[in-house]
Design a protein around this motif. Structure first.
Motif, PDB file in Angstrom:
ATOM      1  N   SER A 271       6.157  -5.823 -10.384  1.00 33.72           N
ATOM      2  CA  SER A 271       5.175  -5.098  -9.736  1.00 33.72           C
ATOM      3  C   SER A 271       5.404  -4.671  -8.407  1.00 33.72           C
ATOM      4  O   SER A 271       6.094  -5.191  -7.724  1.00 33.72           O
ATOM      5  N   ILE A 272       4.819  -3.742  -8.036  1.00 33.03           N
ATOM      6  CA  ILE A 272       4.643  -3.214  -6.673  1.00 33.03           C
ATOM      7  C   ILE A 272       3.329  -3.170  -6.129  1.00 33.03           C
ATOM      8  O   ILE A 272       2.191  -2.855  -6.621  1.00 33.03           O
ATOM      9  N   GLY A 273       3.390  -3.597  -4.650  1.00 34.64           N
ATOM     10  CA  GLY A 273       2.091  -3.584  -3.986  1.00 34.64           C
ATOM     11  C   GLY A 273       2.259  -2.746  -2.388  1.00 34.64           C
ATOM     12  O   GLY A 273       3.516  -2.282  -2.244  1.00 34.64           O
ATOM     13  N   PHE A 274       1.152  -2.628  -2.187  1.00 37.33           N
ATOM     14  CA  PHE A 274       1.149  -1.666  -0.750  1.00 37.33           C
ATOM     15  C   PHE A 274       0.249  -2.225   0.277  1.00 37.33           C
ATOM     16  O   PHE A 274      -0.882  -3.018  -0.231  1.00 37.33           O
ATOM     17  N   ASP A 275       0.757  -2.480   1.431  1.00 33.70           N
ATOM     18  CA  ASP A 275      -0.174  -3.165   2.568  1.00 33.70           C
ATOM     19  C   ASP A 275      -0.986  -2.034   3.095  1.00 33.70           C
ATOM     20  O   ASP A 275      -1.095  -1.968   4.214  1.00 33.70           O
ATOM     21  N   VAL A 276      -1.885  -1.646   1.965  1.00 31.13           N
ATOM     22  CA  VAL A 276      -2.694  -0.420   2.637  1.00 31.13           C
ATOM     23  C   VAL A 276      -4.143  -0.766   1.745  1.00 31.13           C
ATOM     24  O   VAL A 276      -4.048  -0.841   0.608  1.00 31.13           O
TER      25      VAL A 276
END
Length: 629
Positions: A271-276
Motif C-alpha cells: 500500500s501507499i499512503g500520503f501525509d496529506v
C-alpha cells in the motif's frame, strides 16, 4: 520490460531481402528495448520476408515455426484450458478459421501469425487490451511491436510526431487508441485484429462484450457462482510466480486480497499512503490487512519521491501519460520487487464490470431530467432558470442551472462536462498556429465511436462498455502495466478473467446500479467476505496530492516550472497561459489547476526524452542505409 516485435514483408519476385545477417541485426535492435527493465531472454526468428522476437519469461514466450509459417505469442493465454502447445494449436486452427483463430485464446496476449505461403500477416491483442500492439505499414509490408521504442529501432519506422495526438493527450490526459504519438503508427483496440496482405490492411474484431440484459437467475445461484469465479480467477494468476497484490483498501483490491488469502500462505500486500489530509487511505488498507492476515508493507510517498519518479515514468510510457497515480503504483511495485515478487495483482476492471464508479450514479441522476415531460422542461423549468432566474446567485437556482446544463448535453459528451481543456478553452491554452493543425472536435468523435456499439443498451451497461473500451484499456491498464514494468515485474488483473467477465455481462442492469447505489450485487455478494468498513467506503484509490505539493513543495514546483518553461519554446502551449497557470491559477485552486500543471509537465518530460530516441533512430536508419549501398 517484455514484449513482442517484428515485421512482415510481402514476398517479392526477387526473393526479398537476402541478407540474413542484416535481418537478424534489425530484429535484435528492435528487441533490445524490450529487455531494458527486466533483462528478459529474447527468442527470435528472422527470415527473408518475416521476423519476430519475444522478450519474456519462458512461460510467456510462445514461438512456433514451420515451412512458411511463423507464430509468436507474448503472454500466458490458454486454449481449451491449457497453456501447452499454444503455437502448434494456433497453427492447426489458422487454415480453417483465419483471423477468428484468436477467439480460441483466453487470457492476456499479443500475437502475430506470419504466413509467407499466403502472403498474409495477422496481428492481434487480447479481449481487454491488456497487452499492447502497435502497427505501421511500410512500402514493403508492415512493422509491429508492443513498444514504440522497439518499433522505432527499425529503420523503416516513422518517428514523426502527430499534432492531433498531442491535442488528444491534452484533452484526455492520454492518447486514446487507435491513435499513437507517431503519425504513421496505430494501436490495436481490445479484441481487435489486423490482417495484412496484398489487398492492403483490414481491421476487424474477433471478440466483443455482449450484455445479456434480460437474463436473470436467483440470488441463491448467482452468489456462489460469483464467489467461485472470483476465487478461480485469482488462483489462475499464481502459477509459476511469486505473487503480491496492490491494496488500496477499496472494494476491488480488497476482494482480490481476500481471494488470494485463501490460496495458501499469507498474501503479500502493498500500500501507499500520503501525509496529506483527504488523500491518505492507509486506514482502510490496514482494515483489509487485519481481516485477511496478510504480510503487508506500506510506504508513505513524499513530494521528493514524486520528483525522483517523474523522469523514469516519462521514459517507460510510449506516450505522455497524465495520470499521476502512476507514481504510487510504481512505488508499490518497486517495494514488491525488492521482496522477490514477480507478479502483482491489481483490482482494475471491477468498476467497469460491476458498476463501481461514482459517475455512474451521477449520470443516473442527470438522466432523470430527460424523463420529465417535454412541456414542463421547455415551457417552465428552462425559461425560469435561464430567463427569470438567470442572474440569481442563490444556491438553489444556481445548482438547478448547473444540473440542467449538464442534463441537456447528450451522452457520451456529457461525461466531459468538467474537462480541463474545455474549461480553459483550447484557444486560451494553445498557440493559434498549433491549433490550426489539429481538429479540436476529434475527441468528441473518439468518444462517439467508442460509445456507438453499445447505444442500444441500458444506460449503466452503456457506460460500463464505454469504460471497458476507453478508461480501462487506454488509462488504467497501461498505468499499472507500465508502473510494474518500470519496477521489473509484471501485472495481472483477476477481474479480467473471461469467466468473470461473462458472468458480469449476464447481470441485470439493476444489479449493477440500483437507483444511485453502486455495485448492488457485488456488495451484497461479498457481505460475508469483506469488512463492513470497506464495503461502505467511498472510492478513492491511489490518488496523488499533486496540486497540494505543487503549491507547497519547492522541489516539485521547480521541476514543474522548469519543464513548463521549456514547453513554452515548442509552439504548442501559449506562454501567457503557462505564466497565468503557475503564477495565479495554481495558488487559487491547487487540486484543480495542479492537474493541468502535471499534464503539461509530463508532456514536456516525455518530449525531451523522445527527442533523444528520435535522434538515435535517425542515426540507425542512416547507418543501415549506408550499409545497404
Amino acid at each position: 520490460m517484455s514484449g513482442l516485435c517484428g515485421w512482415f514483408n510481402l514476398p517479392s519476385k526477387d526473393g526479398g531481402d537476402a541478407d540474413a545477417t542484416l535481418a537478424r541485426q534489425r530484429l535484435a535492435r528492435m528487441a533490445a528495448p524490450l529487455t531494458r527493465f527486466d533483462g528478459s531472454d529474447v527468442q527470435a526468428i528472422a527470415g527473408a520476408d518475416a521476423g519476430a522476437a519475444i522478450a519474456a519469461r519462458p512461460d510467456s514466450a510462445h514461438l512456433y515455426r514451420e515451412d512458411g509459417l511463423l507464430i509468436a505469442v507474448w503472454g500466458q493465454p490458454t486454449i481449451a484450458g491449457t497453456a501447452e502447445g499454444i503455437g502448434e494449436r494456433l497453427a492447426a486452427l489458422w487454415p480453417e478459421q483465419g483471423a477468428l483463430s484468436c477467439a480460441a485464446l483466453s487470457g492476456a496476449f499479443a500475437l502475430c501469425i506470419l504466413d509467407s505461403r499466403q502472403g498474409i500477416a495477422l496481428l492481434a491483442v487480447d479481449r481487454y487490451g491488456t497487452r499492447p500492439m502497435l502497427i505501421q505499414p511500410t512500402p514493403k509490408g508492415v512493422l509491429f511491436a508492443s513498444s514504440a521504442d522497439a518499433m522505432l529501432a527499425h529503420p523503416a519506422a516513422d518517428a514523426t510526431l502527430d499534432h492531433q495526438a498531442i491535442f488528444n493527450y491534452l484533452y484526455f490526459h492520454m492518447v486514446p487508441a487507435p491513435g499513437t504519438m507517431y503519425r504513421q503508427q496505430q494501436r490495436l483496440l481490445p479484441g481487435e485484429y489486423v490482417r495484412y496482405g496484398r489487398g492492403g490492411m483490414e481491421r476487424g474484431r474477433y471478440w466483443e462484450m455482449r450484455y445479456l440484459e434480460q437474463e436473470s437467475a436467483p440470488w441463491s445461484r448467482l452468489r456462489p457462482q460469483f464467489l467461485e469465479l472470483m476465487d478461480n480467477a485469482v488462483r489462475e494468476t499464481l502459477a509459476g510466480h511469486q505473487v503480491g497484490a496492490f491494496l488500496s483498501g477499496g472494494t476491488d483490491s480488497s476482494t482480490v486480497v481476500a481471494m488470494l488469502s485463501r490460496a495458501g500462505t499469507p498474501a503479500r500486500t502493498y500500500s501507499i499512503g500520503f501525509d496529506v489530509d483527504g488523500y491518505d487511505e492507509m486506514d482502510y488498507a490496514n482494515v483489509a490487512v487485519h481481516a485477511f492476515g496478510t504480510r503487508h508493507r506500506a510506504l508513505y510517498v513524499t513530494a521528493e519521491d514524486v520528483c525522483a519518479a517523474v523522469p523514469h515514468l516519462s521514459a517507460v510510457f510510449d506516450q505522455p501519460f497524465g495520470n499521476a497515480s502512476a507514481v504510487p503504483a510504481y512505488y508499490c511495485a518497486r517495494m514488491a520487487r525488492a521482496d522477490g515478487i514477480t507478479r502483482m495483482l491489481g483490482g482494475d476492471g471491477g468498476d467497469e464490470l460491476f458498476g463501481g464508479n461514482a459517475r455512474y450514479a451521477h449520470q443516473a441522476v442527470l438522466s432523470r431530467y430527460e424523463r420529465c415531460p417535454a412541456a414542463l422542461r421547455q415551457l417552465v423549468l428552462e425559461p425560469a432558470l435561464f430567463g427569470l432566474l438567470a442572474d440569481s446567485q442563490h444556491a438553489l437556482p444556481r445548482k438547478a442551472r448547473s444540473y440542467v446544463r449538464q442534463a441537456l448535453v447528450p451522452l457520451p459528451a456529457r461525461l466531459e462536462t468538467y474537462n480541463l481543456l474545455q474549461g480553459y478553452g483550447p484557444g486560451q491554452v494553445l498557440e493559434a498556429a498549433f491549433l490550426a493543425t489539429v481538429d479540436s472536435t476529434a475527441p468528441a468523435r473518439v468518444l462517439d465511436l467508442a460509445d456507438w456499439p453499445s447505444r442500444h443498451l441500458s444506460q449503466i451497461n452503456r457506460l460500463l462498455a464505454l469504460d471497458m473500451r476507453f478508461t480501462l484499456a487506454d488509462n488504467d491498464l497501461p498505468k499499472v502495466n507500465k508502473a510494474c514494468e518500470l519496477a521489473g515485474l509484471e501485472a495481472a488483473f483477476p477481474f479480467l478473467n473471461d469467466g468473470l467477465v461473462a458472468f458480469a455481462a449476464r447481470l441485470r442492469p439493476e444489479d449493477k446500479l440500483r437507483g444511485t447505489r453502486l455495485r448492488h450485487f457485488f456488495r451484497a455478494a461479498l457481505r460475508d467476505t469483506l469488512p463492513r468498513a470497506i464495503l461502505n467506503k467511498k472510492k478513492h484509490g491511489f490518488g496523488l496530492p499533486v496540486g497540494h505539493w505543487l503549491h507547497t513543495h519547492a522541489g516539485l514546483r521547480n521541476l514543474a516550472g522548469d519543464s513548463l518553461s521549456d514547453l513554452k519554446r515548442r509552439g504548442i502551449v501559449r506562454p501567457a497561459f503557462i505564466d497565468a497557470l503557475l503564477d495565479t491559477h495554481l495558488a487559487a485552486h491547487p487540486p484543480y489547476h495542479g492537474t493541468m500543471v502535471w499534464v503539461l509537465m509530463m508532456l514536456e518530460q516525455w518530449l525531451q526524452l523522445r527527442a533523444e530516441a528520435r535522434r538515435s533512430h535517425e542515426e540507425v536508419r542512416d547507418e543501415l542505409q549506408i550499409r545497404q549501398g
